[in-house]
Design an enzyme around this catalytic site. Structure first.
Site, PDB file in Angstrom:
ATOM      1  N   TRP A  75      34.640  58.351  27.619  1.00 48.15           N
ATOM      2  CA  TRP A  75      35.462  57.368  28.327  1.00 48.15           C
ATOM      3  C   TRP A  75      34.788  56.008  28.459  1.00 48.15           C
ATOM      4  CZ3 TRP A  75      32.260  55.902  32.109  1.00 48.15           C
ATOM      5  CH2 TRP A  75      31.379  56.861  32.642  1.00 48.15           C
ATOM      6  N   ASN A  76      33.480  55.913  28.173  1.00 51.91           N
ATOM      7  CA  ASN A  76      32.802  54.664  28.537  1.00 51.91           C
ATOM      8  C   ASN A  76      33.095  53.504  27.586  1.00 51.91           C
ATOM      9  OD1 ASN A  76      31.224  55.926  26.578  1.00 51.91           O
ATOM     10  ND2 ASN A  76      29.353  55.000  27.323  1.00 51.91           N
ATOM     11  N   LYS A  90      40.266  63.153  19.365  1.00 52.66           N
ATOM     12  CA  LYS A  90      40.562  63.581  20.734  1.00 52.66           C
ATOM     13  C   LYS A  90      39.813  62.652  21.685  1.00 52.66           C
ATOM     14  CE  LYS A  90      38.810  65.815  23.874  1.00 52.66           C
ATOM     15  NZ  LYS A  90      39.254  64.968  25.001  1.00 52.66           N
ATOM     16  N   PRO A  91      40.547  61.731  22.319  1.00 52.85           N
ATOM     17  CA  PRO A  91      39.871  60.811  23.240  1.00 52.85           C
ATOM     18  C   PRO A  91      39.549  61.505  24.561  1.00 52.85           C
ATOM     19  CG  PRO A  91      42.231  60.345  23.174  1.00 52.85           C
ATOM     20  CD  PRO A  91      42.000  61.475  22.211  1.00 52.85           C
ATOM     21  N   GLY A 102      29.226  61.812  23.299  1.00 54.89           N
ATOM     22  CA  GLY A 102      29.391  62.274  24.677  1.00 54.89           C
ATOM     23  C   GLY A 102      28.084  62.840  25.192  1.00 54.89           C
ATOM     24  N   SER A 103      28.190  63.727  26.152  1.00 55.39           N
ATOM     25  CA  SER A 103      26.984  64.239  26.800  1.00 55.39           C
ATOM     26  C   SER A 103      26.261  65.245  25.900  1.00 55.39           C
ATOM     27  CB  SER A 103      27.373  64.915  28.109  1.00 55.39           C
ATOM     28  OG  SER A 103      28.250  65.987  27.846  1.00 55.39           O
ATOM     29  N   LEU A 127      24.630  61.492  21.420  1.00 59.51           N
ATOM     30  CA  LEU A 127      24.578  62.142  22.734  1.00 59.51           C
ATOM     31  C   LEU A 127      23.908  61.253  23.787  1.00 59.51           C
ATOM     32  CD1 LEU A 127      23.715  65.681  21.307  1.00 59.51           C
ATOM     33  CD2 LEU A 127      25.957  64.636  21.664  1.00 59.51           C
ATOM     34  N   ARG A 187      25.289  45.680  31.391  1.00 63.07           N
ATOM     35  CA  ARG A 187      26.440  45.602  30.489  1.00 63.07           C
ATOM     36  C   ARG A 187      27.274  46.870  30.699  1.00 63.07           C
ATOM     37  NH1 ARG A 187      27.533  46.986  24.843  1.00 63.07           N
ATOM     38  NH2 ARG A 187      25.708  48.306  24.927  1.00 63.07           N
ATOM     39  N   GLU A 237      20.151  60.845  33.207  1.00 62.12           N
ATOM     40  CA  GLU A 237      20.876  59.679  32.690  1.00 62.12           C
ATOM     41  C   GLU A 237      21.768  59.174  33.823  1.00 62.12           C
ATOM     42  OE1 GLU A 237      23.671  60.432  29.505  1.00 62.12           O
ATOM     43  OE2 GLU A 237      23.373  58.407  28.736  1.00 62.12           O
ATOM     44  N   SER A 282      23.172  47.434  19.706  1.00 65.07           N
ATOM     45  CA  SER A 282      24.384  47.870  19.007  1.00 65.07           C
ATOM     46  C   SER A 282      24.844  46.810  18.010  1.00 65.07           C
ATOM     47  CB  SER A 282      25.505  48.118  20.022  1.00 65.07           C
ATOM     48  OG  SER A 282      25.069  49.052  20.978  1.00 65.07           O
TER      49      SER A 282
HETATM   50  P1  NAD Z   1      31.457  64.320  27.997  1.00 67.95           P
HETATM   51  O1  NAD Z   1      30.506  65.024  27.115  1.00 67.95           O
HETATM   52  O2  NAD Z   1      31.786  64.927  29.294  1.00 67.95           O
HETATM   53  O3  NAD Z   1      32.851  64.127  27.258  1.00 67.95           O
HETATM   54  C1  NAD Z   1      32.930  63.545  25.972  1.00 67.95           C
HETATM   55  C2  NAD Z   1      34.169  64.058  25.264  1.00 67.95           C
HETATM   56  O4  NAD Z   1      34.053  65.462  25.080  1.00 67.95           O
HETATM   57  C3  NAD Z   1      35.467  63.844  26.032  1.00 67.95           C
HETATM   58  O5  NAD Z   1      36.480  63.564  25.099  1.00 67.95           O
HETATM   59  C4  NAD Z   1      35.703  65.199  26.680  1.00 67.95           C
HETATM   60  O6  NAD Z   1      37.061  65.430  26.966  1.00 67.95           O
HETATM   61  C5  NAD Z   1      35.194  66.119  25.593  1.00 67.95           C
HETATM   62  N1  NAD Z   1      34.777  67.448  26.056  1.00 67.95           N
HETATM   63  C6  NAD Z   1      34.354  67.822  27.285  1.00 67.95           C
HETATM   64  N2  NAD Z   1      34.049  69.127  27.292  1.00 67.95           N
HETATM   65  C7  NAD Z   1      34.280  69.602  26.029  1.00 67.95           C
HETATM   66  C8  NAD Z   1      34.135  70.858  25.403  1.00 67.95           C
HETATM   67  N3  NAD Z   1      33.712  71.938  26.055  1.00 67.95           N
HETATM   68  N4  NAD Z   1      34.445  70.962  24.102  1.00 67.95           N
HETATM   69  C9  NAD Z   1      34.871  69.886  23.423  1.00 67.95           C
HETATM   70  N5  NAD Z   1      35.034  68.667  23.946  1.00 67.95           N
HETATM   71  C10 NAD Z   1      34.727  68.515  25.243  1.00 67.95           C
HETATM   72  O7  NAD Z   1      30.904  62.838  28.127  1.00 67.95           O
HETATM   73  P2  NAD Z   1      31.523  61.631  28.967  1.00 67.95           P
HETATM   74  O8  NAD Z   1      31.275  61.907  30.408  1.00 67.95           O
HETATM   75  O9  NAD Z   1      32.911  61.310  28.531  1.00 67.95           O
HETATM   76  O10 NAD Z   1      30.614  60.432  28.459  1.00 67.95           O
HETATM   77  C11 NAD Z   1      29.358  60.216  28.954  1.00 67.95           C
HETATM   78  C12 NAD Z   1      28.284  60.736  28.015  1.00 67.95           C
HETATM   79  O11 NAD Z   1      28.491  60.225  26.698  1.00 67.95           O
HETATM   80  C13 NAD Z   1      26.914  60.263  28.420  1.00 67.95           C
HETATM   81  O12 NAD Z   1      25.984  61.311  28.338  1.00 67.95           O
HETATM   82  C14 NAD Z   1      26.586  59.207  27.380  1.00 67.95           C
HETATM   83  O13 NAD Z   1      25.234  58.986  27.156  1.00 67.95           O
HETATM   84  C15 NAD Z   1      27.259  59.736  26.178  1.00 67.95           C
HETATM   85  N6  NAD Z   1      27.490  58.661  25.213  1.00 67.95           N
HETATM   86  C16 NAD Z   1      26.702  58.625  24.095  1.00 67.95           C
HETATM   87  C17 NAD Z   1      26.861  57.601  23.181  1.00 67.95           C
HETATM   88  C18 NAD Z   1      26.017  57.554  21.944  1.00 67.95           C
HETATM   89  O14 NAD Z   1      26.388  56.848  21.031  1.00 67.95           O
HETATM   90  N7  NAD Z   1      24.897  58.253  21.860  1.00 67.95           N
HETATM   91  C19 NAD Z   1      27.821  56.613  23.393  1.00 67.95           C
HETATM   92  C20 NAD Z   1      28.605  56.668  24.537  1.00 67.95           C
HETATM   93  C21 NAD Z   1      28.425  57.709  25.446  1.00 67.95           C
END
Ligand code: NAD
Length: 485
Positions: free
Chosen positions: A157-158, A181-182, A235-236, A258, A285, A388, A448
């Site tokens: 979402w960020n 899948k957003p 994501g995470s 991640l 930022r 984090e 970036s």
């Molecule tokens: P998140 O991992 O909770 O969710 C990311 C995505 O995964 C969402 O679309 C979510 O719906 C989906 N998701 C959640 N559980 C899932 C599952 N069990 N199976 C499949 N998909 C699933 O992360 P967030 O809270 O949306 O974003 C924050 C995290 O993203 C932070 O840890 C951040 O560092 C990371 N991030 C990394 C980068 C990078 O380029 N390395 C860039 C932006 C954000």
């Protein structure tokens, strides 16, 4: 195009599958404006069967898209870039409304998001192969790169627009069809991007956007389909590890961007004006909700008092408020859960001995706001330094000896990015080399760039996005042997 809520109606948006807006059979969910805590739209949620069906659609579209000359794919991506530039302000407002970030940050994101279309339009026609005689002299080794097939893209979402285009653009350039899948909190920017791509001429079924929740079972069902050949996730780390296990079941190629825990190191010989500017960018930022955000600020004792004094004054001047309001520097956090998580981290840091120089409060009134915060006397092994933060909080850790700072900086599973400020050429190169990170900002608070390989080491990820590497994540290397004549 996009309708937002009015006093009398809340529009409903649907997944885009095969070029059609398909009403989800899994119920509905409100999209909330985090600055006002009110719904701005509703989305219907795709059922697991609809998610599976989207793989059929993407698989049907795959071969014709891959068969197009790369120049044709490149031209479509160029058009997508121009359309996104045309609609930059609309997209920025949408991002700000669904995510909460300041409009200035959202404008930056919209511009950055568009650049991935421009960059990969250029890269689409530059995928090189190799032709050479084998060492034995018996055959030619002819190497080419082929589109890998249907790619599943999952975004956080960020940066709801830029994380989508950073994946869609290279996948399309490579000749892959995609299912995106957003994040559940921010589906609107992704749907907006898909509509622009359709307008640019992407054939139906090549870009599908699935809005669904809960994410786990839906993604697992799609990833279990043998036709899905790549999964690209941002994501995470926790969810990334789940997806790696699921990808293993289908031997799908994983690309993982991640979590981070970036050290920001200021040496005694740093240019403090530049270090302060770089810090403000690296930390605040996107309201600190960036995987590249400076998470631990290591400052050498000779400049620590002055640096902390100067950044505290700057942080006190940051204006917190609704993203769309003029002059806002720091918008709302995406959800109450995220805001409360950050507040708890700060409380725990204080319980572990940190002191608050500024901030550390939840403002009164509506919206998921948190005041920009500077923490001093933070121990490098404390919870906040090992987590984090993903919010507007800067923990300061003082150090005397560079070796000691490097040991602390590297003492984490994360290895996405690190920053160092020094005027010494040798110290800059030595510290950069010794930092365990996929990216280093040397006298620079922002790394970036669509033209650069973005990605992490250790638990921060696998693979790279942007640069030429990004397109190869969606390609399979193919080697042809034929007699050397
Ligand atoms: P998140 O991992 O909770 O969710 C990311 C995505 O995964 C969402 O679309 C979510 O719906 C989906 N998701 C959640 N559980 C899932 C599952 N069990 N199976 C499949 N998909 C699933 O992360 P967030 O809270 O949306 O974003 C924050 C995290 O993203 C932070 O840890 C951040 O560092 C990371 N991030 C990394 C980068 C990078 O380029 N390395 C860039 C932006 C954000």
């Amino acid at each position: 195009m996009f309708q937002m809520a009015t006093a009398t109606s809340t529009p409903t948006h649907h997944s885009i599958i095969g070029g059609a807006h398909v009403e989800g059979e899994g119920g509905t969910r409100a999209v909330i404006d985090p600055s006002r805590e009110v719904p701005i739209a509703e989305v219907s949620l795709a059922s697991i069967d609809q998610c599976r069906a989207s793989v059929d659609t993407a698989a049907r579209a795959q071969s014709d898209w891959a068969a197009l000359p790369s120049r044709a794919r490149s031209e479509i991506l160029s058009r997508a870039y121009n359309l996104m530039v045309r609609d930059q302000e609309k997209l920025a407002e949408l991002i700000s409304m669904e995510n909460g970030k300041a409009l200035s940050d959202a404008r930056g994101e919209a511009a950055y998001a568009a650049e991935f279309f421009r960059w990969f339009a250029e890269e689409a026609v530059r995928v090189r192969g190799d032709l050479r005689p084998s060492p034995s002299g018996h055959n030619w080794i002819a190497v080419s790169h082929e589109p890998i097939g249907v790619a599943l893209l999952i975004t956080p979402w960020n940066f709801p627009a830029a994380m989508a285009t950073r994946k869609i653009a290279p996948a399309l350039a490579a000749g892959c069809s995609v299912i995106l899948k957003p994040a559940t909190e921010t589906p609107l920017a992704a749907l907006f991007v898909a509509e622009l791509l359709a307008e640019a001429g992407v054939p139906d079924g090549v870009v599908n956007v699935i809005v669904t929740s809960p994410a786990g079972p839906a993604v697992a069902a799609m990833l279990a389909d043998r036709r899905v050949r790549a999964v690209s996730f941002t994501g995470s780390t926790e969810v990334g590890m789940v997806l790696l296990r699921e990808a293993a079941g289908n031997v799908a190629k994983p690309s993982m961007e991640l979590g981070g825990n970036a050290p920001f190191i200021v040496l005694d010989d740093a240019d403090l004006d530049e270090a302060v500017e770089g810090f403000m960018l690296a930390k605040f930022r996107n309201g600190g909700s960036a995987c590249t955000a400076a998470n631990r600020i290591f400052v050498q004792s000779g400049v620590a008092d002055e640096f902390v004094e100067r950044i505290t004054r700057r942080v006190e001047q940051l204006k917190v408020g609704p993203g769309l309001k003029d002059g806002t520097d720091i918008g709302a956090m995406v959800s109450r859960t995220e805001r409360d998580r950050v507040a708890e981290l700060v409380d725990q840091a204080v319980a572990e001995g940190a002191t608050i120089r500024t901030g550390g409060t939840i403002p009164d009134g509506e919206g998921f706001f948190y005041t920009p915060t500077v923490l001093e006397n933070v121990r490098p092994d404390s919870t906040i330094a090992q987590t984090e933060i993903f919010g507007p909080v800067a923990p300061i850790i003082r150090f005397d000896n560079v070796d000691e700072a490097l040991a602390w900086a590297n003492n984490t599973d994360a290895g996405l990015v690190a920053y160092v400020y020094t005027q010494g050429l040798t110290s800059g190169l030595v510290v950069s080399r010794r930092l365990e990170a996929g990216m280093v900002g040397l006298n620079r608070g922002l790394v970036s760039d669509p033209g650069a390989p973005f990605g992490g080491s250790k638990h921060s990820g696998l693979g790279r996005e942007g640069s030429h590497d990004g397109i190869l994540e969606f390609m399979e290397t193919k080697y042809l042997a034929t007699p050397y004549v």
